[in-house]
Write a protein that holds these residues in place. Structure first.
Motif, short mmCIF file in Angstrom:
data_model
loop_
_atom_site.label_atom_id
_atom_site.label_comp_id
_atom_site.label_asym_id
_atom_site.label_seq_id
_atom_site.Cartn_x
_atom_site.Cartn_y
_atom_site.Cartn_z
N THR A 1 0.83 -1.20 0.00
CA THR A 1 0.00 0.00 0.00
C THR A 1 0.87 1.26 0.00
O THR A 1 0.59 2.21 -0.74
CB THR A 1 -0.95 0.00 1.22
N VAL A 2 1.91 1.26 0.82
CA VAL A 2 2.82 2.42 0.84
C VAL A 2 3.53 2.57 -0.50
O VAL A 2 3.62 3.68 -1.04
CB VAL A 2 3.83 2.31 2.01
N ALA A 3 4.00 1.47 -1.06
CA ALA A 3 4.67 1.52 -2.36
C ALA A 3 3.70 2.04 -3.44
O ALA A 3 4.09 2.84 -4.30
CB ALA A 3 5.21 0.15 -2.74
N LEU A 4 2.46 1.62 -3.35
CA LEU A 4 1.44 2.08 -4.29
C LEU A 4 1.26 3.60 -4.18
O LEU A 4 1.24 4.30 -5.19
CB LEU A 4 0.12 1.36 -3.99
N LYS A 5 1.18 4.10 -2.97
CA LYS A 5 1.02 5.55 -2.76
C LYS A 5 2.23 6.33 -3.26
O LYS A 5 2.10 7.47 -3.68
CB LYS A 5 0.75 5.84 -1.30
N LYS A 6 3.40 5.71 -3.20
CA LYS A 6 4.63 6.36 -3.68
C LYS A 6 4.82 6.18 -5.19
O LYS A 6 5.79 6.64 -5.75
CB LYS A 6 5.85 5.79 -2.96
N GLN A 7 3.89 5.48 -5.83
CA GLN A 7 3.95 5.15 -7.25
C GLN A 7 5.19 4.31 -7.58
O GLN A 7 5.74 4.38 -8.67
CB GLN A 7 3.89 6.40 -8.12
N ALA A 8 5.61 3.51 -6.62
CA ALA A 8 6.70 2.55 -6.83
C ALA A 8 6.04 1.26 -7.29
O ALA A 8 5.85 0.32 -6.51
CB ALA A 8 7.50 2.38 -5.55
N GLY B 1 -3.43 3.02 -11.20
CA GLY B 1 -2.46 4.09 -10.98
C GLY B 1 -1.59 4.35 -12.19
O GLY B 1 -1.36 5.50 -12.59
N LYS B 2 -1.11 3.27 -12.81
CA LYS B 2 -0.30 3.42 -14.02
C LYS B 2 -1.12 4.09 -15.12
O LYS B 2 -0.63 4.97 -15.83
CB LYS B 2 0.20 2.06 -14.51
N GLY B 3 -2.37 3.64 -15.26
CA GLY B 3 -3.24 4.22 -16.29
C GLY B 3 -3.48 5.70 -16.06
O GLY B 3 -3.39 6.50 -17.00
N MET B 4 -3.73 6.08 -14.83
CA MET B 4 -3.97 7.50 -14.53
C MET B 4 -2.71 8.32 -14.79
O MET B 4 -2.78 9.43 -15.34
CB MET B 4 -4.46 7.65 -13.11
N HIS B 5 -1.57 7.80 -14.39
CA HIS B 5 -0.31 8.49 -14.60
C HIS B 5 -0.06 8.71 -16.10
O HIS B 5 0.30 9.81 -16.53
CB HIS B 5 0.83 7.68 -13.96
N LEU B 6 -0.26 7.67 -16.90
CA LEU B 6 -0.07 7.78 -18.34
C LEU B 6 -1.10 8.72 -18.98
O LEU B 6 -0.77 9.45 -19.91
CB LEU B 6 -0.15 6.39 -18.98
N HIS B 7 -2.32 8.69 -18.47
CA HIS B 7 -3.36 9.57 -18.98
C HIS B 7 -2.96 11.04 -18.77
O HIS B 7 -3.08 11.86 -19.67
CB HIS B 7 -4.68 9.26 -18.29
N ILE B 8 -2.46 11.34 -17.58
CA ILE B 8 -2.01 12.70 -17.28
C ILE B 8 -0.87 13.11 -18.21
O ILE B 8 -0.79 14.26 -18.64
CB ILE B 8 -1.58 12.81 -15.80
N GLU B 9 0.01 12.16 -18.53
CA GLU B 9 1.13 12.44 -19.43
C GLU B 9 0.69 12.55 -20.90
O GLU B 9 1.50 12.87 -21.76
CB GLU B 9 2.19 11.35 -19.32
#
Length: 123
Positions: free
Chosen positions: A32-39, A70-78
């Motif tokens: 969960t912590v790694a997820l929040k850090k986007q690791a 999370g990966k999808g949202m990050h890529l969408h923002i990019e």
């Protein structure tokens, strides 16, 4: 100061799983912590370890699904829409929550329309 306490807590969790490899709650917290850090890779490793211990545990499956979201949202923002779409589709397949599945299905539909319009504009 707070970050120091968080890191100390994470170190304790890592020590715990080194001593007791079957401590699924520790893997969940670390994931969960790694997820929040986007690791993403660290999070995936922790949730997969948890899944090996408890294959029926929905929290591990949900954690892995959230990595895809999370990966999808990050890529969408990019602005990397086709790549984002792939991760959103994986999330839809993996999430155990029907309401979340429906929400992301709407996002996928909108994203497909956007991608289609962009392709039409380029031609």
């Amino acid at each position: 100061m707070q970050e120091h306490k968080v890191e100390a807590g994470l170190q304790q969790l890592r020590r715990s799983v080194a001593i007791w490899q079957e401590f699924s709650d520790a893997y969940y917290l670390l994931g969960t912590v790694a997820l929040k850090k986007q690791a993403w890779e660290d999070a995936l490793n922790y949730f997969q370890a948890m899944q090996k211990i408890s294959p029926q545990d929905l929290q591990a499956r949900e954690g892995i699904a959230l990595i895809e979201l999370g990966k999808g949202m990050h890529l969408h923002i990019e602005g990397k829409l086709p790549q984002a779409l792939e991760h959103f589709e994986k999330y839809i397949i993996m999430t155990p929550h029907e309401s979340e599945r429906q929400t992301v299905k709407k996002r996928v539909q909108n994203l497909r329309e956007t991608i289609g319009k962009e392709k039409g504009e380029k031609q």
